[in-house]
Design an enzyme around this catalytic site. Structure first.
Site, PDB file in Angstrom:
ATOM      1  CE  LYS A 192      -3.925  -2.222   2.084  1.00  0.00           C
ATOM      2  NZ  LYS A 192      -4.674  -2.603   3.329  1.00  0.00           N
ATOM      3  CD  GLN A 249      -3.852  -4.319   6.486  1.00  0.00           C
ATOM      4  OE1 GLN A 249      -3.503  -3.402   5.802  1.00  0.00           O
ATOM      5  NE2 GLN A 249      -4.288  -5.302   6.222  1.00  0.00           N
ATOM      6  CG  ASP A 268     -10.076  -0.248   4.851  1.00  0.00           C
ATOM      7  OD1 ASP A 268      -9.781  -0.589   3.553  1.00  0.00           O
ATOM      8  OD2 ASP A 268      -9.876  -0.423   5.720  1.00  0.00           O
TER       9      ASP A 268
END
Ligand code: NAP
Length: 281
Positions: free
Chosen positions: A52, A96, A119
């Site tokens: 990422k 995460q 997200d």
């Protein structure tokens, strides 16, 4: 049969995003910023976060990773999120997953300001998506959606079957297809006759976690089939769709690996840029 090349599609999307970041930099004299919080040292999470960070930097985003040991207190993480919520240089925040057991995942998700929730997991964004309003959309279903639209730009009236109803994949995928005026059936482990449901579909999205569940005789001729699954087996990584069998019937099919996977990170970058743009209005 078209093998949908997710790597190529993701590279094209990153190229477009790089161009967009450069234009935003000229216009606002700043670039969107993505901050990832990584707790613990699980190997897959470390790899995801490294990828990422690398992709974010490549397209010109400001990218930061905040690392904590897996003994970190929940309070410390929540306080850091509050700090990032009010930091103007941070456009998107991602924690995460998975988290250590002593940290409440839902509390963490809800601590992130909805406008920085790259997200798309915050209940406000989930609600906005299901109401058809602008929102951050979870990255993997967003990637699936973009791949489907490349094959079939007009989805209106198509029958879609989504296999799996997770908050991460199945449910947001359903909302995206509904928004495109598909007639959507969402299926799950209690669905009575999954094969019969799939045989009705012009579009199948499988997000289950069972190797090669969707067989060749489950798929009608010329269907578009998107395979979200990533399953480790003795013969390597396979999806939720039996690739060889389904490729005899489908019009287009994503491979595993190299299909949906590469789109996920590219969509995270897209979400970060979209959060930045909304914050400038
Ligand atoms: P999940 O949270 O475990 O959900 C699985 C869903 O499949 C559940 O809704 C479950 O039904 C349903 N299901 C289980 N057995 C079934 C059956 N026999 N028939 C029909 N439905 C069944 O999984 P997820 O997080 O959505 O992930 C799904 C897969 O995608 C996994 O292989 C994961 O590794 C992969 N994945 C890939 C990416 C990517 O970037 N490509 C990203 C995320 C996940 P119930 O609700 O009734 O239990």
């Amino acid at each position: 049969m078209i093998v949908i090349d997710g790597k190529k599609a993701a590279a094209e999307l990153r190229q477009e995003l790089k161009q967009e970041v450069s234009e935003l930099k000229s216009k606002y004299n700043k670039v969107p910023g993505l901050t990832v919080i990584l707790i613990g040292d699980l190997a897959p999470s470390q790899i995801y976060v490294r990828n990422k960070e690398k992709s974010a930097t490549e397209v010109g985003l400001k990218s930061d990773v905040i690392r904590y040991p897996d003994t970190v207190e929940e309070k410390t993480v929540l306080e850091k999120i509050q700090e990032l919520n009010s930091d103007e240089t941070v456009s998107g925040i991602l924690v995460q997953l998975p988290l250590p057991k002593h940290i409440d995942k839902q509390k963490v998700i809800e601590a992130i300001h909805p406008s920085k929730d790259v997200d798309g997991f915050h209940p406000m964004n989930v609600g906005n998506l299901s109401s058809g309003y602008e929102s951050s959309v979870p990255c993997t279903p967003l990637g699936c959606y973009l791949l489907i639209k490349k094959i079939e730009p007009n989805l209106s009236g198509k029958k879609a079957v989504v296999v799996g109803r997770s908050n991460l994949n199945g449910k947001p995928m359903t909302q995206l297809l509904l928004k495109e005026n598909c007639t959507v059936t969402i299926t799950h482990s209690r669905t009575k006759d999954l094969k019969a449901e799939c045989l009705e579909a012009d579009i199948i999205v499988a997000a289950v976690g069972i190797p090669e569940l969707v067989r060749g005789d489950w798929v009608k001729k010329d269907a578009i089939v998107i395979d979200v699954g990533i399953n480790k087996t003795d013969k390597g990584i396979v999806g939720d769709v039996h690739f060889d069998e389904v490729s005899n019937n489908a019009k287009a099919l994503t491979p595993v690996p190299g299909g949906v996977g590469p789109m996920t990170i590219a969509c995270l970058l897209k979400n970060t840029i979209d959060c930045f743009k909304r914050s400038q209005i």
